[in-house]
Motif scaffolding. Structure first.
Motif, PDB file in Angstrom:
ATOM      1  N   GLU A  52      -9.957   4.221   0.229  1.00 48.78           N
ATOM      2  CA  GLU A  52      -8.706   3.456   0.280  1.00 48.78           C
ATOM      3  C   GLU A  52      -8.206   3.274   1.707  1.00 48.78           C
ATOM      4  O   GLU A  52      -7.588   2.251   2.026  1.00 48.78           O
ATOM      5  CB  GLU A  52      -7.648   4.141  -0.579  1.00 48.78           C
ATOM      6  N   GLU A  53      -8.465   4.251   2.558  1.00 49.35           N
ATOM      7  CA  GLU A  53      -8.096   4.098   3.967  1.00 49.35           C
ATOM      8  C   GLU A  53      -8.912   2.978   4.610  1.00 49.35           C
ATOM      9  O   GLU A  53      -8.377   2.150   5.365  1.00 49.35           O
ATOM     10  CB  GLU A  53      -8.320   5.406   4.720  1.00 49.35           C
ATOM     11  N   LYS A  54     -10.192   2.929   4.294  1.00 49.44           N
ATOM     12  CA  LYS A  54     -11.043   1.848   4.811  1.00 49.44           C
ATOM     13  C   LYS A  54     -10.606   0.501   4.260  1.00 49.44           C
ATOM     14  O   LYS A  54     -10.608  -0.509   4.978  1.00 49.44           O
ATOM     15  CB  LYS A  54     -12.502   2.124   4.466  1.00 49.44           C
ATOM     16  N   LEU A  55     -10.224   0.481   2.983  1.00 46.07           N
ATOM     17  CA  LEU A  55      -9.754  -0.775   2.386  1.00 46.07           C
ATOM     18  C   LEU A  55      -8.472  -1.248   3.054  1.00 46.07           C
ATOM     19  O   LEU A  55      -8.315  -2.439   3.350  1.00 46.07           O
ATOM     20  CB  LEU A  55      -9.534  -0.581   0.887  1.00 46.07           C
ATOM     21  N   PHE A  56      -7.555  -0.331   3.296  1.00 48.06           N
ATOM     22  CA  PHE A  56      -6.286  -0.675   3.953  1.00 48.06           C
ATOM     23  C   PHE A  56      -6.531  -1.257   5.342  1.00 48.06           C
ATOM     24  O   PHE A  56      -5.997  -2.308   5.703  1.00 48.06           O
ATOM     25  CB  PHE A  56      -5.404   0.566   4.026  1.00 48.06           C
ATOM     26  N   THR A  98       0.833  -1.206   0.000  1.00 46.07           N
ATOM     27  CA  THR A  98       0.000   0.000   0.000  1.00 46.07           C
ATOM     28  C   THR A  98       0.870   1.259   0.000  1.00 46.07           C
ATOM     29  O   THR A  98       0.556   2.248  -0.683  1.00 46.07           O
ATOM     30  CB  THR A  98      -0.924   0.001   1.233  1.00 46.07           C
ATOM     31  N   LEU A  99       1.975   1.208   0.744  1.00 39.14           N
ATOM     32  CA  LEU A  99       2.878   2.357   0.793  1.00 39.14           C
ATOM     33  C   LEU A  99       3.455   2.654  -0.591  1.00 39.14           C
ATOM     34  O   LEU A  99       3.547   3.821  -1.000  1.00 39.14           O
ATOM     35  CB  LEU A  99       4.005   2.092   1.792  1.00 39.14           C
ATOM     36  N   LYS A 100       3.840   1.622  -1.319  1.00 38.41           N
ATOM     37  CA  LYS A 100       4.386   1.827  -2.666  1.00 38.41           C
ATOM     38  C   LYS A 100       3.335   2.457  -3.586  1.00 38.41           C
ATOM     39  O   LYS A 100       3.611   3.390  -4.358  1.00 38.41           O
ATOM     40  CB  LYS A 100       4.869   0.514  -3.263  1.00 38.41           C
ATOM     41  N   ALA A 101       2.109   1.949  -3.499  1.00 42.74           N
ATOM     42  CA  ALA A 101       1.044   2.501  -4.341  1.00 42.74           C
ATOM     43  C   ALA A 101       0.781   3.963  -4.001  1.00 42.74           C
ATOM     44  O   ALA A 101       0.586   4.801  -4.900  1.00 42.74           O
ATOM     45  CB  ALA A 101      -0.227   1.680  -4.151  1.00 42.74           C
ATOM     46  N   ARG A 102       0.831   4.282  -2.727  1.00 44.50           N
ATOM     47  CA  ARG A 102       0.566   5.668  -2.330  1.00 44.50           C
ATOM     48  C   ARG A 102       1.758   6.588  -2.629  1.00 44.50           C
ATOM     49  O   ARG A 102       1.576   7.780  -2.876  1.00 44.50           O
ATOM     50  CB  ARG A 102       0.189   5.715  -0.846  1.00 44.50           C
ATOM     51  N   PHE A 103       2.954   6.004  -2.607  1.00 43.36           N
ATOM     52  CA  PHE A 103       4.116   6.795  -3.027  1.00 43.36           C
ATOM     53  C   PHE A 103       4.019   7.159  -4.508  1.00 43.36           C
ATOM     54  O   PHE A 103       4.277   8.310  -4.905  1.00 43.36           O
ATOM     55  CB  PHE A 103       5.404   6.013  -2.760  1.00 43.36           C
ATOM     56  N   ALA A 105      -3.131  13.378  -0.542  1.00 43.34           N
ATOM     57  CA  ALA A 105      -2.222  12.326  -1.013  1.00 43.34           C
ATOM     58  C   ALA A 105      -1.019  12.202  -0.088  1.00 43.34           C
ATOM     59  O   ALA A 105      -0.543  11.091   0.194  1.00 43.34           O
ATOM     60  CB  ALA A 105      -1.765  12.629  -2.439  1.00 43.34           C
ATOM     61  N   GLN A 106      -0.516  13.343   0.382  1.00 48.09           N
ATOM     62  CA  GLN A 106       0.596  13.293   1.334  1.00 48.09           C
ATOM     63  C   GLN A 106       0.177  12.630   2.642  1.00 48.09           C
ATOM     64  O   GLN A 106       0.924  11.832   3.231  1.00 48.09           O
ATOM     65  CB  GLN A 106       1.100  14.719   1.603  1.00 48.09           C
ATOM     66  N   ASN A 107      -1.003  12.949   3.108  1.00 47.04           N
ATOM     67  CA  ASN A 107      -1.528  12.329   4.333  1.00 47.04           C
ATOM     68  C   ASN A 107      -1.641  10.820   4.183  1.00 47.04           C
ATOM     69  O   ASN A 107      -1.270  10.061   5.081  1.00 47.04           O
ATOM     70  CB  ASN A 107      -2.889  12.924   4.679  1.00 47.04           C
ATOM     71  N   ASP A 108      -2.136  10.378   3.043  1.00 51.03           N
ATOM     72  CA  ASP A 108      -2.270   8.941   2.797  1.00 51.03           C
ATOM     73  C   ASP A 108      -0.913   8.244   2.874  1.00 51.03           C
ATOM     74  O   ASP A 108      -0.776   7.178   3.469  1.00 51.03           O
ATOM     75  CB  ASP A 108      -2.906   8.692   1.425  1.00 51.03           C
ATOM     76  N   TYR A 109       0.070   8.859   2.264  1.00 52.18           N
ATOM     77  CA  TYR A 109       1.402   8.252   2.221  1.00 52.18           C
ATOM     78  C   TYR A 109       2.007   8.165   3.625  1.00 52.18           C
ATOM     79  O   TYR A 109       2.472   7.105   4.048  1.00 52.18           O
ATOM     80  CB  TYR A 109       2.324   9.065   1.300  1.00 52.18           C
TER      81      TYR A 109
END
Length: 476
Positions: free
Chosen positions: A429-433, A193-198, A221-225
């Motif tokens: 995506e946060e809920k999915l993670f 997930t980190l790679k995808a968000r990067f 997007a920065q918050n997600d990463y």
């Protein structure tokens, strides 16, 4: 012969030594419900043998074998067995006559003319002796036999204690290994997930420089990463902690633990169903508690025997002479037989105090056993409910995960089509993670609940073969 009456005393004492005072053991009454609160699964045969092999993991089986050989708690429990066996041997020795031999020489002077004119005429004399002796405390009232009975129960209890440690050890190693596989899976999800968000953040940074997205969308997007990245250190810490804890169980220095499968590849053991009556003969901790009752019951009889007289018999046969060359002549032969009866008359409450302590210790052991049975039944009922609910929860979480995957896919398509904000994508995506992490944890919880169910039922400890000789420095 003048020693014939004493010889008859020996014979009569041996015949009387069959008496035993004190209560004979009777199994305490315990709770016996008709059935468990939850009754699910297959037959009790799934409890037998090395039940952990049902997980289908050769690596787990190897780790368990290593722990049964090297774990320090188990080796300590094994040494306790040897300690109690030695104590039993010492107590039983008192039931047999004690035979000894002696060889001695003395040189002395006894001057009957001391203080007279003839003083000093008497010369020193020598005396040489060789003899065999026998002594025997006749166990008329069963005091020694009751003590032996208690010691035998303590040996048996120590053996059951060793089995209980082994069962707990197998369960702990299994739980530790399952937890490691769960952390591995969660760490893999987080890194993916980190790679995808990067990659997504990189794209948003390019779009922001071109004015295609707003500052708010870039910040999202920065918050997600960074939110995803912050999860990884905790997982790595948990990984190291679990590896270190599992290494201690294996009796090795803390370090990496090999894994050759994923949490998804572990098989789910069958959920066994067992009758409550069999639980009392399955769980080694209950069997250990019952042996404590047997031991304390025997100690009551041993204490009550202190009120009654002791009979001690002794004998000696040998030679005594003033000259070595005449030591074994028939004229130098010496012998003796003795019988002594000791009857306590007034002890100031010492014996009654011993009896009172023994009876209280017996009552405490009964209460401990009865409470242990109730706790064991509670453990089984709780574990059965937990395994059922964990299975239901895993199914529900997986259904939720399927819905979240659809939700996240739809949210991204709507955003890319201009029909939604990026906030909707971030939320989905946060809920999915979190749902992916929760799915792994639910699988781990299910495996651990099945593991604890087997432990609570005392399953398979007969198939556990802990090392019987502790690897410690033995005194020579």
């Amino acid at each position: 012969m003048t020693h014939r009456p004493l010889f008859l005393v020996w014979v009569i004492a041996g015949a009387l030594s069959g008496c035993m005072v004190g209560p004979d053991y009777q199994k305490p009454e315990t709770a016996q419900p008709g059935s468990y609160r939850e009754h699910i699964g297959t037959s009790v045969t799934s409890l037998e043998g090395q039940w952990w092999q049902q997980f289908g993991s050769p690596t787990l089986s190897t780790l368990i074998e290593e722990s049964l050989k090297n774990n320090y708690d188990l080796r300590l429990a094994t040494e306790r067995i040897e300690q109690f066996r030695g104590r039993l041997e010492s107590i039983r020795s008192g039931l047999s006559p004690q035979i000894g031999a002696s060889l001695g020489a003395t040189r002395s002077r006894n001057d009957p003319f001391q203080g007279t004119a003839l003083e000093g005429l008497n010369r020193p004399s020598n005396r040489y002796q060789a003899a065999a002796s026998v002594s025997w405390e006749v166990d008329l009232w069963g005091k020694l036999r009751r003590q032996s009975e208690a010691a035998q129960a303590q040996v048996q209890g120590a053996e059951y204690a060793q089995r209980a440690v082994a069962l707990s050890l197998v369960s702990a190693v299994t739980e530790g290994y399952v937890n490691l596989l769960g952390i591995d899976a969660q760490l893999a999800i987080a890194q993916k997930t980190l790679k995808a968000r990067f990659d997504a953040l990189h794209i948003f940074e390019l779009r922001y420089t071109r004015g295609a997205v707003t500052q708010m969308e870039l910040s999202q997007a920065q918050n997600d990463y960074w939110a995803t990245k912050s999860v990884i250190p905790g997982l790595r810490t948990a990984l190291a902690q679990n590896e270190n804890a599992l290494s201690v169980l294996l009796g090795r220095e803390p370090g990496p633990i090999p894994r050759h499968e994923t949490i998804e590849q572990l098989k789910q053991p069958e959920v066994p169903a067992s009758l409550p009556a069999t639980l009392l003969s399955r769980r080694p901790d209950l069997l250990e508690a019952e042996q404590a009752v047997i031991a304390s019951n025997a100690q009551v009889g041993a204490a009550q025997a202190l009120y009654l007289p002791d009979l001690n018999l002794g004998g000696l046969l040998g030679f005594s002479s003033g000259h070595t060359n005449q030591l074994f002549d028939s004229a130098s032969k010496v012998w003796s037989l003795a019988a002594t009866i000791n009857q306590p008359i007034f002890t100031g409450g010492a014996i009654s105090g011993e009896v009172r302590q023994a009876k209280s210790a017996y009552r405490q052991s009964v209460l401990n056993y009865q409470g242990a049975v109730l706790s064991a039944l509670s453990d089984v009922n709780t574990a059965l409910v937990d395994s059922r609910e964990s299975r239901t929860r895993l199914s529900d979480v997986n259904n939720q995960l399927t819905a979240l995957q659809t939700y996240a896919g739809q949210a991204r398509r709507l955003y890319e089509g201009g029909y939604s904000t990026y906030l909707e994508v971030t939320t989905s995506e946060e809920k999915l993670f979190n749902g992916q992490l929760q799915s792994v944890q639910s699988r781990v919880d299910l495996m651990n609940s099945l593991n604890l169910l087997y432990k609570s039922l005392g399953g398979g400890w007969g198939g556990i073969t802990p090392v019987m000789q502790a690897k410690s420095d033995q005194p020579q």
